[in-house]
Design an enzyme around this catalytic site. Structure first.
Site, PDB file in Angstrom:
ATOM      1  N   GLY A 160       0.992  -0.949   0.132  1.00  0.00           N
ATOM      2  CA  GLY A 160      -0.121   0.186  -0.014  1.00  0.00           C
ATOM      3  C   GLY A 160       0.696   1.326   0.050  1.00  0.00           C
ATOM      4  O   GLY A 160       1.129   1.653  -1.039  1.00  0.00           O
TER       5      GLY A 160
ATOM      6  N   SER B 118       4.915  -5.459  -2.695  1.00  0.00           N
ATOM      7  CA  SER B 118       4.917  -4.142  -2.883  1.00  0.00           C
ATOM      8  C   SER B 118       5.471  -3.213  -1.693  1.00  0.00           C
ATOM      9  O   SER B 118       6.703  -3.460  -1.471  1.00  0.00           O
ATOM     10  CB  SER B 118       3.394  -3.845  -3.265  1.00  0.00           C
ATOM     11  OG  SER B 118       3.265  -2.425  -3.513  1.00  0.00           O
TER      12      SER B 118
END
Length: 928
Positions: A540, A635
């Site tokens: 995120g 990520s």
């Protein structure tokens, strides 16, 4: 034969009435089909008297061909009677109103590849069936827009031939001359086309065929007082035009797409002078350059389709065996039949097919093959010719020139072609008439394009009764192993039957502040008592591990297309490990705090809470305290996972009791270090044709990424921000930056479908691109939240994949994670970094360089050279290993969310990781 005789022959009857009574449905079907074809033939023969087309070349019907409403012709045109040199052609009328449509000549490249083969694998009206004994319609045939002419050229290609052996010694000039003669004589067979618009098209080495032919035709027009060729445009796909641009772009493509290592890429860059490069080996370059090129080709290997690197390869021996047995050889990869060439070769060598085509009239002493490398001796120096002066002349004659590039081609990659067109436009002093930007098809990005001077275009191309028994078994097991009965998921709404158990609920990480993290846990599918535990965190920052990892990527279930149930994930990672997904930090998913200030968080507080979570979770599931623990994510989990690992190692260092049994870290497309990861985004955009040369150069010249900051305005100059803003504008909103080859999902449409209880599924390249909306709909159903024991406080907002509730640190994104990874490896813990090669958010180029630099810092030697790894006989990606502890791997055709786009390859990678094995580096059977 009369129709009456035909009827009698089919039915085997002496009299029509008896036949009429005795024919079964199958016989009547045969009869009606024959009547149809006789009728079509009669119509065709009648039409011959009107339009003068050659009756001897009319194809009455190809074996196994479906019915169509247009005519086809095939045969020979003599281009030199004295030497007995003839070129074979195939002509398909336009599907509708052929009398109003132009003529398009298509030439395949090679050198020496059959254009008629291209007709039946690419742009023509038919493609071979999987069993090689018939053809099926090509729904995207170009004869929907034009009459199509395919010519096997030069002599020796396909069914074209010469009676003079020396004619097989050929080159660009003789090929253009023969095609000129061919067209003059073909027009004599089809005179009505003399006045029609003519378009020249082709691909690959047709970059040398079409422009020289156009020049010959223009010279004809210049000197002719009679007939003139009505050339209206040229369109070439991935064409070889200028070797000093096209060849280096191959190795730039290899590097930017993760097919070769940094070391090999740098060796080629440093040792190869492509300004003097020649087509033929040893290429007029140094030994060091040739060695580097050889090493690149060795790393890539034979199990990659260089013309489309993301599709699987076909195994010829297997396909040929299937065809001989009358079975289908079809192998679908990303919607493409990769064995199409083998099916076509089989079909074209059937005697009845050659007869129907009026082909092979001299009984050639060799079989039909797609590319006649063994028959033709093509000039080895002609490929060195710079074609741009010819293209310049063509454009100066007012003829539009289109160059289109498939963005997965590594043979003549888009990067060289794009630069060539830009330089040609500058030479012609053309202004940009269409800025570089996305073009669309059916609401999805089809590619990117730009136009110069209204004449020169460059474009790229881019889918609860039955539960009771299982529940009772689960409850009985609780009494044995002490798992928390209150967290057992008895069954999710619309869930298929499974034999493993699921748990979900909360772990309090700060009782005083009322801070709790939500988790979802799925046991291993088989023998869970023997399998390790894997923690997965999404990034995120602020995105849901339960929504992303568990129900979109690697967990046991995916949402159904109607958003009201689940389907099994056949490649779930719980086939190799028990899986734990945690919504972290608070404010993500169903995790929450009763203290507002807790929503102000960052890397350190997230790692601290995850440490507390794991200690609390082990109290609920004590048997896992001694199990192997693997930490994984993707990520921004490139920040979460390594920092958590360091906290756990510090716990182990100071604890006299329980210690975390960390066995490895694996992080996918992770953010690790801004000054490498951010510039790689724009390098990816440029190398994949998503931004122009000008924008790429502007970013390179204006941006100092060593000073780049995570938060806007990023601590860079206004000029840099403007260049970045322009890049993002050109890429646009209609591309999925996490997987640039996928179509996008239209939210308003899919949400309406879900409300109406319809399936919102949209498949692109084998992936449901609307799965995120289906998941959100499902997770917001009250019965789903109840089954998961979720949202116990009645949160004042809906569940969403990435949270708007948290205020995450704007500076933590700047942290260099490499020192944390260094500490982890120095503690003897293996680290794997894997990259989906279609991700532009954290592209592989930055990650690969970071891992190499980390290995150098640790003084780790290469223990596995950069090379291909395999899954089911196909290239799964490329990998390298340093010091038996540090691995970098790419996953071919995968997204930022690797398991989402390539589930089977991702599962193999995960199994290799948790079992301590290297990725398989051999494929079976052999391609030979």
């Amino acid at each position: 034969m009369t129709l009456l005789a035909v009827w009698k022959k089919i039915c085997g009857a002496g009299e029509v009435p008896e036949c009429d009574l005795s024919c079964e449905g199958r016989q009547r079907s045969k009869f009606l089909e024959m009547v149809y074809w006789v009728f079509v033939v009669l119509l065709g023969l009648v039409a011959l008297g009107v339009d003068g087309y050659p009756a001897e070349d009319l194809i009455l019907r190809l074996p196994g061909q479906p019915k169509v409403g247009f005519r086809q012709f095939a045969g020979y045109v003599n281009v030199d009677e004295k030497k007995g040199r003839s070129l074979f052609y195939y002509f398909a009328e336009a599907k509708e109103h052929p009398e109003k449509k132009p003529l398009t000549l298509w030439m395949s490249g090679g050198r020496g590849c059959a254009s008629v083969g291209g007709a039946f694998t690419q742009s023509g009206p038919f493609q071979p069936k999987g069993d090689g004994r018939g053809v099926r319609k090509n729904k995207s045939s170009w004869n929907k827009a034009s009459n199509l002419l395919f010519v096997d050229s030069p002599a020796g290609a396909g069914w074209s031939y010469s009676n003079t052996t020396s004619d097989y010694n050929t080159g660009d000039a003789s090929t253009a001359k023969d095609m000129y003669v061919f067209l003059l004589r073909w027009y004599e067979k089809f005179p009505e086309f003399k006045s029609r618009d003519l378009f020249l098209a082709g691909e690959s080495y047709a970059g040398h065929y079409a422009p020289p032919l156009a020049i010959v035709l223009l010279n004809h027009n210049k000197h002719s007082t009679g007939f003139k060729f009505n050339i209206k445009g040229i369109a070439l796909g991935n064409p070889l035009l200028k070797i000093d641009r096209d060849i280096p772009s191959i190795y730039l493509y290899f590097w930017s797409h993760g097919l070769i290592s940094d070391e090999i890429g740098l060796a080629i860059k440093n040792h190869c002078d492509f300004e003097v490069f020649t087509f033929t080996s040893p290429h007029n370059v140094t030994n060091e350059c040739n060695n580097a090129i050889d090493e690149a080709n060795n790393v890539i290997g034979n199990y990659i389709q260089n013309s489309n690197v993301i599709v699987d390869v076909c195994y010829p021996a297997i396909a040929q065996q299937q065809l001989r047995l009358g079975k289908s050889a079809t192998k679908i990869s990303l919607g493409v039949d990769v064995c199409l060439n083998q099916e076509l070769t089989f079909y074209f060598n059937l005697p009845e097919v050659q007869h129907a085509f009026h082909a092979n009239r001299t009984g050639l002493p060799y079989s039909w093959v797609f590319c006649s490398t063994d028959v033709i001796n093509y000039s080895s120096t002609d490929p060195d010719t710079n074609i741009l002066p010819l293209v310049k002349t063509i454009v100066q004659n007012g003829i539009p020139f289109w160059l289109f590039s498939g963005d997965q081609d590594s043979i003549v990659p888009l990067t060289g072609s794009r630069t060539i067109i830009r330089e040609l436009a500058q030479d012609l002093k053309f202004k940009v008439t269409v800025p570089y930007g996305a073009w669309f098809y059916k609401g999805q990005v089809g590619g990117w394009a730009t136009e110069y001077g209204n004449l020169l275009t460059f474009a790229t191309f881019l889918e609860m009764g039955c539960w009771v028994f299982g529940i009772l078994l689960g409850l009985v097991a609780l009494g044995v192993d002490g798992y928390p009965a209150e967290d057992l998921v008895l069954g999710l709404p619309g869930q298929p039957k499974v034999d493993f158990r699921q748990f979900a609920g909360y772990v309090n990480v700060d009782e005083k502040k009322g801070r709790s993290l939500f988790y979802y846990f799925a046991e291993a599918d088989e023998h869970p008592e023997k399998k390790p535990l894997t923690l997965w965190l999404n990034g995120g920052p602020g995105c849901s591990s339960v929504g992303g990892g568990a129900f979109t990527e690697l967990g046991p279930f995916f949402p159904r297309g109607d958003g009201r149930g689940l389907r099994k994930n056949k490649s779930s990672w719980n086939k190799a490990s028990s899986l734990l997904f945690v919504e972290s930090p608070v404010g993500v998913g169903w995790s929450y705090s009763n203290t507002t200030s807790d929503y102000n968080c960052g890397d350190a507080s997230t790692a601290k809470d995850m440490h507390a979570f794991l200690l609390g979770w082990y109290k609920k599931f004590p048997e896992f305290k001694t199990r192997d623990l693997f930490l994984t994510g993707e990520s921004y989990a490139g920040h979460y996972i390594p920092q958590l690992a360091v906290v756990l190692l510090n716990h182990n260092k100071h604890s006299t009791g329980f210690k975390f049994n960390i066995k490895g870290l694996a992080i996918g497309n992770p953010l690790l270090k801004l000054n490498r990861d951010i510039p790689s985004i724009y390098e990816f955009f440029w190398s994949h044709g998503m931004i122009s040369d000008e924008i790429g150069l502007s970013i390179m010249n204006q941006c100092d990424f060593d000073d780049y900051a995570y938060s806007s305005p990023h601590n860079v100059t206004t000029d840099c921000n403007n260049a970045i803003r322009e890049a993002n504008r050109v890429v646009g909103d209609y591309i999925n930056n996490y997987d640039v080859i996928l179509d996008v999902c239209y939210p308003s449409i899919v949400q309406q479908e879900l409300r109406l209880r319809k399936f919102a599924t949209k498949i692109s390249v084998g992936v449901d691109v609307c799965i995120t909306y289906e998941r959100r709909f499902y997770f917001n159903l009250p019965e789903v939240q109840h089954a998961l024991h979720a949202n116990r406080t009645g949160l004042p907002y809906s569940w969403s994949m990435c949270s708007d509730e948290i205020n995450y640190s704007g500076t933590d994104g700047n942290i260099d994670i490499l020192p944390s990874l260094k500490t982890i490896i120095q503690n003897g813990i293996p680290v794997w970094v894997f990259s989906g090669d279609q991700d532009s958010v954290v592209p592989l180029m930055g990650s690969r360089t970071l891992i190499r630099e980390l290995a150098h810092d640790l003084k780790l030697k290469v223990t596995v050279p950069y090379s291909t790894w395999f899954y089911k006989g196909q290239v799964g990606g490329w990998a390298t290993e340093y010091g038996n502890l540090l691995t970098f791997a790419t996953v071919r055709g995968a997204a930022h969310m690797v398991p989402y786009a390539q589930p089977e390859r991702a599962l193999l990678l995960f199994k290799s990781f948790v079992s301590g094995k290297r990725l398989p580096d051999t494929a079976h059977p052999s391609l030979d």
